[in-house]
Design a protein around this motif. Structure first.
Motif, PDB file in Angstrom:
ATOM      1  N   LEU A  22       0.820  -1.205   0.000  1.00 34.48           N
ATOM      2  CA  LEU A  22       0.000   0.000   0.000  1.00 34.48           C
ATOM      3  C   LEU A  22       0.857   1.260   0.000  1.00 34.48           C
ATOM      4  N   VAL A  23       1.896   1.259   0.817  1.00 37.69           N
ATOM      5  CA  VAL A  23       2.741   2.444   0.936  1.00 37.69           C
ATOM      6  C   VAL A  23       3.552   2.682  -0.335  1.00 37.69           C
ATOM      7  N   LEU A  24       4.236   1.623  -0.804  1.00 38.03           N
ATOM      8  CA  LEU A  24       5.102   1.793  -1.976  1.00 38.03           C
ATOM      9  C   LEU A  24       4.297   1.955  -3.253  1.00 38.03           C
ATOM     10  N   GLY A  25       3.022   1.522  -3.226  1.00 35.98           N
ATOM     11  CA  GLY A  25       2.138   1.735  -4.358  1.00 35.98           C
ATOM     12  C   GLY A  25       1.385   3.042  -4.264  1.00 35.98           C
ATOM     13  N   ASP A  26       1.706   3.845  -3.236  1.00 30.66           N
ATOM     14  CA  ASP A  26       1.091   5.150  -3.003  1.00 30.66           C
ATOM     15  C   ASP A  26      -0.432   5.052  -2.885  1.00 30.66           C
ATOM     16  N   LYS A  27      -0.878   4.003  -2.170  1.00 27.88           N
ATOM     17  CA  LYS A  27      -2.322   3.820  -1.960  1.00 27.88           C
ATOM     18  C   LYS A  27      -2.628   3.724  -0.458  1.00 27.88           C
ATOM     19  N   TRP A  28      -1.776   4.317   0.360  1.00 25.98           N
ATOM     20  CA  TRP A  28      -1.870   4.137   1.806  1.00 25.98           C
ATOM     21  C   TRP A  28      -2.790   5.139   2.497  1.00 25.98           C
ATOM     22  N   ARG A  29      -3.040   6.284   1.888  1.00 29.48           N
ATOM     23  CA  ARG A  29      -3.788   7.338   2.571  1.00 29.48           C
ATOM     24  C   ARG A  29      -5.186   6.857   2.979  1.00 29.48           C
ATOM     25  N   GLY A  30      -5.499   7.094   4.227  1.00 31.05           N
ATOM     26  CA  GLY A  30      -6.773   6.649   4.769  1.00 31.05           C
ATOM     27  C   GLY A  30      -6.771   5.210   5.216  1.00 31.05           C
ATOM     28  N   ARG A  31      -5.666   4.497   4.988  1.00 28.17           N
ATOM     29  CA  ARG A  31      -5.584   3.079   5.345  1.00 28.17           C
ATOM     30  C   ARG A  31      -4.381   2.782   6.236  1.00 28.17           C
ATOM     31  N   VAL A  32      -3.353   3.637   6.121  1.00 26.18           N
ATOM     32  CA  VAL A  32      -2.130   3.474   6.919  1.00 26.18           C
ATOM     33  C   VAL A  32      -1.770   4.848   7.475  1.00 26.18           C
ATOM     34  N   SER A  33      -1.267   4.896   8.711  1.00 22.59           N
ATOM     35  CA  SER A  33      -0.899   6.185   9.302  1.00 22.59           C
ATOM     36  C   SER A  33       0.313   6.778   8.596  1.00 22.59           C
ATOM     37  N   GLU A  34       0.422   8.091   8.676  1.00 29.05           N
ATOM     38  CA  GLU A  34       1.566   8.767   8.064  1.00 29.05           C
ATOM     39  C   GLU A  34       2.876   8.300   8.692  1.00 29.05           C
ATOM     40  N   ARG A  35       2.845   8.052   9.986  1.00 31.00           N
ATOM     41  CA  ARG A  35       4.059   7.589  10.670  1.00 31.00           C
ATOM     42  C   ARG A  35       4.502   6.229  10.120  1.00 31.00           C
ATOM     43  N   THR A  36       3.534   5.310   9.937  1.00 33.40           N
ATOM     44  CA  THR A  36       3.875   3.982   9.411  1.00 33.40           C
ATOM     45  C   THR A  36       4.357   4.088   7.967  1.00 33.40           C
ATOM     46  N   ALA A  37       3.688   4.930   7.185  1.00 33.58           N
ATOM     47  CA  ALA A  37       4.099   5.099   5.790  1.00 33.58           C
ATOM     48  C   ALA A  37       5.536   5.613   5.708  1.00 33.58           C
ATOM     49  N   ALA A  38       5.871   6.580   6.561  1.00 35.89           N
ATOM     50  CA  ALA A  38       7.235   7.116   6.568  1.00 35.89           C
ATOM     51  C   ALA A  38       8.227   6.045   6.964  1.00 35.89           C
ATOM     52  N   LEU A  39       7.866   5.209   7.936  1.00 38.00           N
ATOM     53  CA  LEU A  39       8.747   4.131   8.381  1.00 38.00           C
ATOM     54  C   LEU A  39       9.015   3.140   7.260  1.00 38.00           C
ATOM     55  N   VAL A  40       7.954   2.776   6.536  1.00 35.06           N
ATOM     56  CA  VAL A  40       8.110   1.818   5.435  1.00 35.06           C
ATOM     57  C   VAL A  40       9.018   2.398   4.347  1.00 35.06           C
ATOM     58  N   ARG A  41       8.812   3.654   3.985  1.00 33.53           N
ATOM     59  CA  ARG A  41       9.635   4.265   2.938  1.00 33.53           C
ATOM     60  C   ARG A  41      11.099   4.341   3.363  1.00 33.53           C
ATOM     61  N   GLU A  42      11.342   4.732   4.618  1.00 33.44           N
ATOM     62  CA  GLU A  42      12.724   4.818   5.113  1.00 33.44           C
ATOM     63  C   GLU A  42      13.373   3.442   5.145  1.00 33.44           C
ATOM     64  N   THR A  43      12.623   2.434   5.550  1.00 34.19           N
ATOM     65  CA  THR A  43      13.165   1.070   5.615  1.00 34.19           C
ATOM     66  C   THR A  43      13.505   0.570   4.212  1.00 34.19           C
ATOM     67  N   ALA A  44      12.601   0.811   3.257  1.00 40.63           N
ATOM     68  CA  ALA A  44      12.841   0.382   1.875  1.00 40.63           C
ATOM     69  C   ALA A  44      14.086   1.051   1.306  1.00 40.63           C
ATOM     70  N   THR A  45      14.236   2.332   1.560  1.00 28.50           N
ATOM     71  CA  THR A  45      15.412   3.060   1.077  1.00 28.50           C
ATOM     72  C   THR A  45      16.681   2.525   1.719  1.00 28.50           C
ATOM     73  N   GLY A  46      16.619   2.283   3.020  1.00 27.35           N
ATOM     74  CA  GLY A  46      17.794   1.773   3.725  1.00 27.35           C
ATOM     75  C   GLY A  46      18.225   0.407   3.244  1.00 27.35           C
ATOM     76  N   LEU A  47      17.278  -0.422   2.856  1.00 27.44           N
ATOM     77  CA  LEU A  47      17.591  -1.773   2.366  1.00 27.44           C
ATOM     78  C   LEU A  47      17.981  -1.776   0.880  1.00 27.44           C
ATOM     79  N   GLY A  48      17.766  -0.648   0.213  1.00 25.99           N
ATOM     80  CA  GLY A  48      18.038  -0.619  -1.228  1.00 25.99           C
ATOM     81  C   GLY A  48      16.979  -1.358  -2.015  1.00 25.99           C
ATOM     82  N   TYR A  49      15.758  -1.400  -1.480  1.00 22.02           N
ATOM     83  CA  TYR A  49      14.681  -2.132  -2.139  1.00 22.02           C
ATOM     84  C   TYR A  49      14.174  -1.342  -3.356  1.00 22.02           C
ATOM     85  N   ARG A  50      13.974  -2.083  -4.453  1.00 23.43           N
ATOM     86  CA  ARG A  50      13.410  -1.488  -5.656  1.00 23.43           C
ATOM     87  C   ARG A  50      12.332  -2.423  -6.179  1.00 23.43           C
ATOM     88  N   PRO A  51      11.078  -2.008  -6.198  1.00 22.66           N
ATOM     89  CA  PRO A  51      10.009  -2.900  -6.637  1.00 22.66           C
ATOM     90  C   PRO A  51      10.167  -3.283  -8.095  1.00 22.66           C
TER      91      PRO A  51
END
Length: 332
Positions: A22-51
């Motif tokens: 949901l977060v990486l697909g930019d479909k999180w609003r109204g379903r995931v908190s902003e804090r969680t969305a930020a955490l997921v994005r930071e974690t993905a960047t830190g791991l070098g994840y690329r969908p």
């Protein structure tokens, strides 16, 4: 090292895979908190994840973008291939991204990072095939231009009738009495040039003498190779068959520097029918290659592959254009 997956991101962030999607697909609003969305994005960047957006977009058919891989735009032929591909693409609501290999016909660096995620398929010249390794995208449909039709891995092969073109050249020169030939061959190790060499040798052997020299695909490379070849001991060739108009222009320069008249002393032929063919003096006898049609068929074949439809077609015809650089063999 194994590329991190969405499961790895979820585990590291302490959330579910669904939340990651949901977060990486930019479909999180109204379903995931902003804090969680930020955490997921930071974690993905830190791991070098690329969908793997390339596979996802291919399934959805949403990008409507093709990549055209060519050796260089400095060659007019490939600019015309692009024109043909772009015309068919536009008719079907597609765009064409052009990638001229930065190292010409040699290995290329990956210029895209994640840009290939926005591609639906690839059309590639065999002369820039090494660039495919750098680009990646093994999960994308591939159409090869001017390549070995027996090779695997491509959804379709688009070829010109190169052997027939070389037969037309040789028959024309034999008809004018030529029996001593120099083949000025491209030093590029590509299927298309191998086909031309085999076709010329098959037709001339054993009725005529044939010597082959290779040169870089430049005017100066062709000039230097011909100057060296004509200075060699033994009977001088009466006709030079060149793999490309660029090499033929170099052969014409060599002839002038050596005091030889074209075509009275030496006939010279090219291949491609570039604008250069009528810019030199005398104008070149050459094989006209319908480059725009190559691009059109390449894009048509890619659209068929995206549609799941098999696509085959005969080799695209070519024809000899006789101009003033060829004529009767000189009288001994």
């Amino acid at each position: 090292m194994t590329r991190p997956t969405s499961r790895d991101v979820a585990a590291a962030a302490g959330v579910s895979q669904a939340t990651v999607s949901l977060v990486l697909g930019d479909k999180w609003r109204g379903r995931v908190s902003e804090r969680t969305a930020a955490l997921v994005r930071e974690t993905a960047t830190g791991l070098g994840y690329r969908p793997n957006l390339a596979a996802r977009n291919l399934r959805l058919g949403s990008t409507r973008t093709a990549l055209l891989v060519v050796p260089a735009l400095t060659n007019e032929f490939f600019a015309r291939v692009y024109t043909g591909a772009a015309r068919i693409a536009a008719e079907h609501g597609f765009g064409v991204v052009l990638y001229p290999s930065p190292d010409g016909t040699g290995p290329a660096r990956d210029p895209f990072a994640s840009a290939r995620a926005a591609l639906d398929g690839v059309i590639a010249s065999s002369m820039a095939a090494a660039a495919l390794d750098a680009i990646g995208g093994d999960d994308l449909p591939l159409v090869m231009l001017d390549s070995d039709p027996s090779s695997t891995g491509a959804a379709a092969h688009i070829n010109l009738a190169m052997a027939d073109g070389m037969h037309q050249v040789a028959t024309h020169l034999l008809h004018h009495g030529h029996r001593r030939f120099l083949h000025l061959a491209s030093a590029v190790d590509s299927w298309t040039f191998h086909v031309r060499a085999r076709a010329l040798a098959d037709l001339l052997t054993p009725t005529a003498d044939l010597t082959t020299v290779k040169a870089p695909l430049t005017v100066d490379g062709g000039r230097r190779a011909v100057e060296t070849a004509l200075a060699a001991p033994g009977p001088r060739p009466t006709a030079i068959v060149c793999d490309d108009d660029i090499l033929a222009a170099g052969a014409c320069k060599a002839a002038r520097r050596l005091g030889l008249r074209v075509p009275e002393d030496l006939s010279i032929t090219g291949f491609d029918d570039l604008a250069l063919a009528t810019a030199v003096e005398p104008e070149l006898t050459t094989v006209a290659l319908p480059a725009e049609r190559v691009g059109e068929q390449g894009m048509t074949a890619l659209l068929a592959a995206l549609d799941g439809t098999p696509w085959t077609a005969p080799d695209i015809p070519v024809h000899l254009v006789v101009r003033d650089s060829s004529g009767p063999a000189p009288t001994p």
